[in-house]
Design an enzyme around this catalytic site. Structure first.
Site, PDB file in Angstrom:
ATOM      1  N   GLU A 172     -11.809 -91.384  13.387  1.00 37.07           N
ATOM      2  CA  GLU A 172     -12.233 -92.052  14.611  1.00 37.07           C
ATOM      3  C   GLU A 172     -11.464 -93.334  14.925  1.00 37.07           C
ATOM      4  O   GLU A 172     -11.269 -93.663  16.086  1.00 37.07           O
ATOM      5  CB  GLU A 172     -13.734 -92.383  14.539  1.00 37.07           C
ATOM      6  CG  GLU A 172     -14.633 -91.168  14.629  1.00 37.07           C
ATOM      7  CD  GLU A 172     -14.474 -90.435  15.951  1.00 37.07           C
ATOM      8  OE1 GLU A 172     -14.785 -91.017  17.001  1.00 37.07           O
ATOM      9  OE2 GLU A 172     -14.006 -89.283  15.918  1.00 37.07           O
ATOM     10  N   SER A 205     -30.842 -70.917  54.482  1.00 36.02           N
ATOM     11  CA  SER A 205     -31.845 -69.942  54.935  1.00 36.02           C
ATOM     12  C   SER A 205     -32.893 -69.629  53.882  1.00 36.02           C
ATOM     13  O   SER A 205     -33.920 -68.999  54.200  1.00 36.02           O
ATOM     14  CB  SER A 205     -31.152 -68.651  55.376  1.00 36.02           C
ATOM     15  OG  SER A 205     -30.332 -68.879  56.507  1.00 36.02           O
TER      16      SER A 205
END
Length: 711
Positions: free
Chosen positions: A129, A398
């Site tokens: 990391e 719709s």
């Protein structure tokens, strides 16, 4: 006479008769340019002064802002170490409607001090990391430059430049929004943390708070989750596997892909060797060692259940902090259907999404009483955790029209009532039909089946927009609705969950039930913390109106825009929806057993390539509901006399439990392979071997991944 290039004028002399003194303001250009600088800053040209002063002013302003933020953070968070996770907390087990395990969270929340962890564990984290963690002061310009060069060389984002301190700042204080403002605050917080804490304290907080996938937060939870032991007992290969999860927890989690996790662990071992944390001999032994995973990780993982699990945990958040050892959340979810729904969404978008420019989809499946059977909030939880089925509000087009038609029915019309399809105007606005034509006189049934816009607007104007909005509220829609003529065409945004819940009232005989996912919450020893009451109120929709809506909406599937949603042997009713410029496409429909809604579109509202509700959404709906109706006997939709299958019968018709192959074993063993040979050392075990190495599922449910053989 040719010019010879010389100046033949006599030189001027001050004593000469033709000499004139130049004006005092006149300064020869050559003199101005060659005049020596006096040494004063104010004598520099303005542009040079600005070039010098602007950076200084910006630096001073930034310093003042950073100083002010440092003071604010110190007052707001006087002790950053107080941000530690609680040392204990309940294990949360989530089970489906049939009692089968769905997910497990909070396996362990123990906070492990850094000096109690083996050096190999922290070294693995630092190596993968932030290799220069102990050398920088919160920001690593060299690491950022290296990541930028790698990304430019590969042509894509393969490395990040954030330090461990920056990641901790984000984890402690910030959201995951990707904005410049958040990134700037992350940088300032990282510098502040470096001033307030030692490197050991920063690394300790980081490894105890970061997410390792599979619902495990913190190094101890991850170790217990994947290996069934404390982080203090991790071997080098195991530590490398856990550290490797930090790059992409959902992708590399052993619970979803043990082979990928081990492969990623070997990459971490290489990083540890490059950083000087281990020797060549250590690396060689670690790569050759087998990795044994715990049976605890065999609970179905977030890759399939994540959206539904997040929804359940959000709804039960008030019980998470209870002073209990174990909390069991009994849900309405169907694990098998949830898994298949996610697969159908991904498969459909993978096949047609790129061609049709459709990037996302969401699906919700409801039981007649509103219980959520499946909930998929997007194409991939690993790529985006945003739940589009619950949190996204889009125009339904719709698909909203049944609300308008229900209002008209309650005012005395019937499916056979004649209405006129002709141009209509509401102020300056005049709606158009999708095909640009008008059919004249037609029935209400045909107008809804063919999704005729002008008829829907006419019905709304006759009843009043406020009346239609009130009907939507009665059906359970909670989103703000604009009470104007365009409401008839679905221009007000709603959530998929709300819209599906409204349609469920047509399927169950007129009862409006708010969608829910939690039936009961209890402790491990049986004490009930929450129990949902199954009381039934009076129908919110008259029986006659329910029957008429079922008549019209089933016609829309049989002969109208929703034909692709039909399921052989079952009576299906539903409605399509498509918004302007093909930004959103919907299909919401139901049988007497289940109601389901599907939305397809793009997160940024980008137009799709002519995707309508009757195409991709109807196909997804058909695939999901066909799967959901396996083994279910056909039932009629409710009619005016109230004849329909009672809820209890519908529940009984649904399989109580589905026998499925173990999901990890299924993922590891290709269908084409014959049954793996038994492993002598573990009776009842099975194994497969390939380029990635050998994976064994033992008779005791333990997963073992051995490295590939050396060539």
């Amino acid at each position: 006479m040719d010019y010879d290039g010389r100046d033949h004028r006599p030189p001027y002399h001050p004593d000469g008769p033709h000499y004139q003194y130049p004006p005092q303001s006149y300064v020869p250009v050559e003199a101005a340019e060659t005049r020596a600088w006096s040494g004063r800053f104010s004598d520099l040209p303005l542009r040079f002064r600005l070039l010098v002063l602007a950076p200084v002013a910006a630096f001073c302003a930034a310093a003042v802002c950073i100083g002010a933020l440092f003071i604010y953070y110190t007052v707001a968070f006087p002790d950053p170490l107080s941000m530690r996770l609680k040392s204990t907390g309940p294990v949360i087990r989530i089970v489906g409607h049939d009692g089968s395990p769905i997910a497990e969270r909070g396996v362990s929340r123990a906070y492990v001090p850094l000096d109690m962890l083996p050096a190999r564990v922290t070294n693995a984290v630092v190596a993968t990391e932030d290799r220069r963690f102990f050398a920088h002061h919160g920001l690593d310009p060299l690491g950022l430059l290296r990541a930028t060069l790698v990304n430019l060389k590969s042509g894509r984002l393969t490395q990040g430049g954030s330090t461990i301190t920056q990641q901790l700042a984000k984890n402690l204080f910030l959201s995951s929004d990707r904005t410049f403002a958040r990134k700037a605050e992350e940088v300032v917080l990282a510098l502040w943390l470096e001033l307030r804490l030692s490197k050991t304290e920063i690394l300790e907080l980081y490894v105890n708070r970061v997410y390792f996938g599979g619902g495990a937060h913190g190094i101890e939870a991850a170790s217990q989750r994947y290996f069934g032991k404390s982080a203090r007992e991790l071997t080098l290969p195991e530590a490398a596997v856990i550290a490797g999860l930090l790059k992409a927890p959902s992708k590399y989690a052993p619970s979803s892909s043990p082979v990928q996790a081990v492969t990623r662990g070997r990459v971490v071992i290489g990083k540890m060797l490059d950083a000087g944390f281990i020797t060549e001999e250590d690396a060689r032994e670690a790569r050759a060692a087998e990795v044994r995973f715990s049976p605890l990780m065999r609970v179905p993982d977030q890759a399939d259940m994540a959206y539904a699990v997040d929804y359940v945990l959000d709804a039960s958040a008030s019980f998470e902090g209870s002073d209990r050892d174990e909390i069991v959340i009994e849900t309405t979810l169907d694990a098998g259907l949830q898994r298949r729904t996610g697969e159908i969404v991904e498969k459909t978008l993978a096949a047609s999404g790129a061609t049709l420019n459709a990037g996302q989809a969401a699906v919700v499946v409801l039981a007649p009483d509103g219980g959520i059977r499946a909930l998929v909030g997007g194409r991939s939880y690993a790529d985006s955790q945003f739940n589009r089925a619950v949190k996204a509000h889009r125009q339904p087009g719709s698909a909203f029209k049944p609300v308008v038609y229900l209002t008209a029915l309650e005012r005395g019309l019937t499916p056979d009532s004649v209405v006129v399809d002709e141009p209509i105007r509401d102020g300056r606005w005049s709606p158009k039909n999708d095909n640009g034509r008008h059919v004249g006189a037609t029935t209400l049934r045909n107008a809804l089946a063919q999704s005729i816009n002008t008829v829907s607007v006419r019905l709304l104007l006759d009843a009043g927009a406020d009346k239609v909005a009130a009907t939507a509220r009665r059906l359970g829609m909670t989103s703000p609705l604009k009470a104007n003529g365009s409401l008839a065409l679905g221009t007000s945004e709603v959530s998929l969950l709300d819209l599906a819940g409204a349609y469920a009232a047509f399927a169950n005989g007129g009862y409006v039930n708010a969608p829910y996912a939690i039936r009961r919450i209890r402790t491990g020893d049986g004490k009930v913390l929450f129990q949902r009451l199954a009381a039934r109120s009076a129908p919110a929709i008259p029986r006659r109106s329910v029957a008429a809506m079922n008549d019209m909406l089933s016609t829309a599937v049989q002969f109208g825009t929703g034909r692709r949603a039909a399921i052989a042997g079952h009576m299906v009713a539903g409605k399509t929806g498509t918004t302007q410029d093909f930004r959103d496409a919907w299909f919401v429909g139901y049988t007497a057993h289940l109601t389901a809604g599907v939305w397809v579109g793009n997160d940024d509202g980008q137009s799709m390539n002519k995707v309508v509700g009757g195409s991709l959404p109807a196909e997804i709906w058909h695939g999901v509901m066909e799967e959901a109706h396996r083994g279910l006997a056909p039932l009629p939709l409710p009619d005016a006399a109230g004849r329909s299958a009672p809820l209890a019968d519908a529940e009984k018709a649904h399989p109580v439990a589905r026998i499925e192959a173990d999901f990890i074993a299924k993922a590891l063993t290709p269908a084409t392979l014959a049954e793996a040979e038994a492993v002598p050392s573990d009776r009842g075990a099975s194994r497969i071997e390939g380029a990635a190495g050998q994976t064994t599922v033992t008779g005791t449910s333990r997963i073992v991944v051995r490295p590939p053989r050396a060539n």
